[in-house]
Design a protein around this motif. Structure first.
Motif, PDB file in Angstrom:
ATOM      1  N   LYS A  41      35.921   6.531  -6.977  1.00 16.66           N
ATOM      2  CA  LYS A  41      35.535   7.244  -5.753  1.00 16.66           C
ATOM      3  C   LYS A  41      34.021   7.291  -5.596  1.00 16.66           C
ATOM      4  O   LYS A  41      33.299   7.434  -6.593  1.00 16.66           O
ATOM      5  N   VAL A  55      40.948  11.561  -0.013  1.00 15.15           N
ATOM      6  CA  VAL A  55      40.787  11.158   1.377  1.00 15.15           C
ATOM      7  C   VAL A  55      42.016  11.660   2.124  1.00 15.15           C
ATOM      8  O   VAL A  55      43.069  11.861   1.505  1.00 15.15           O
ATOM      9  N   SER A  68      43.994  16.440   5.816  1.00 18.83           N
ATOM     10  CA  SER A  68      44.419  15.803   7.058  1.00 18.83           C
ATOM     11  C   SER A  68      44.798  16.792   8.163  1.00 18.83           C
ATOM     12  O   SER A  68      44.368  16.641   9.313  1.00 18.83           O
TER      13      SER A  68
END
Ligand SMILES: N[C@@H](CCC(=O)N[C@@H](CS)C(=O)NCC(=O)O)C(=O)O
Length: 229
Positions: A41, A55, A68
């Motif tokens: 990362k 992510v 998200s």
């Protein structure tokens, strides 16, 4: 529309990242996509998401937004047209309920199916099929007569959240050599996912099935190999 200073840290085939990309595209926003290698990362990702180190991360004018579902709400509130979460409070609450069910019940069951075999796979498939039936019945009950999208006449939050599955599910079915769910038993969900997948913004965002297939294959092989050790 110019989404001034929008940068998305993600990986190409992650369902969570694709939801965010779909929302940005439906809003007509331009953004820079920064591809992350999750085995290595970047310092930027770790700095922007020190809590979960995952992510997607959306960076807007230098400010990171993580997770998200939080990102989707942020996009919808910041760039309000066209709205993803629309209608009266009760309708919005019902949409949020099924979004939560999809993310926390359906997605984990299908992820388990991708990386399991034997009895574990059988159990994951049973759970997935039960969850789809529950969601299909619930959507028919909560949104009667609406269409052609989950959002009604226009695509909404649930379309964005379920959208990546229109490529993900066939790719996983090809990988496992079996049908995850018989979608003929879920006509409400199936017709809405088909309508959404036909939009140009969606076609240009979702990766082709073979790219998704290779991604799922790599994850399956990695997880099954480490379980054998
Ligand atoms: N709850 C998170 C889940 C995100 C997530 O699981 N991201 C995965 C890629 S699909 C990830 O970054 N994995 C890296 C890791 O676990 O180290 C969200 O909704 O954004």
């Amino acid at each position: 529309m110019e989404g001034k200073g929008l940068k998305l840290y993600g990986t190409r085939c992650s369902g969570f990242c694709l939801m965010v990309e779909l929302a940005l595209k439906l809003k007509g926003l331009t953004y820079e996509f920064v591809e992350e290698d999750l085995r290595n990362k970047s310092a930027a990702l770790l700095r922007y998401n020190p809590v979960h180190r995952k992510v997607p991360v959306l960076v807007h004018d230098g400010e990171p937004i993580c997770e998200s579902q939080v990102i989707l709400r942020y996009i919808d509130e910041t760039f309000s047209e066209p709205p993803l979460l629309a209608g009266a409070p009760l309708r919005r609450a019902r949409v949020l309920f099924w979004v939560d069910f999809f993310v926390h019940t359906l997605m984990p069951a299908s992820r388990t199916a991708v990386v399991s075999q034997g009895e574990e796979l059988t159990r994951a498939l049973e759970e997935l099929r039960r969850a789809v039936k529950t969601m299909e019945d619930g959507l028919q009950r909560d949104f009667p007569g609406e269409g052609p999208f989950f959002g009604g006449a226009t695509p909404g939050l649930l379309d964005v959240v379920c959208g990546p599955s229109s490529v993900g599910v066939p790719a996983v079915e090809q990988l496992l050599g079996l049908k995850l769910v018989n979608m003929e038993t879920a006509p409400f969900m199936s017709s809405r996912m088909t309508a959404f997948a036909q939009l140009d913004a969606v076609k240009e965002t979702l990766p082709p099935r073979d790219v998704f297939f290779e991604y799922a294959k790599k994850i399956r092989e990695m997880v099954l190999a480490s379980a054998r050790k």
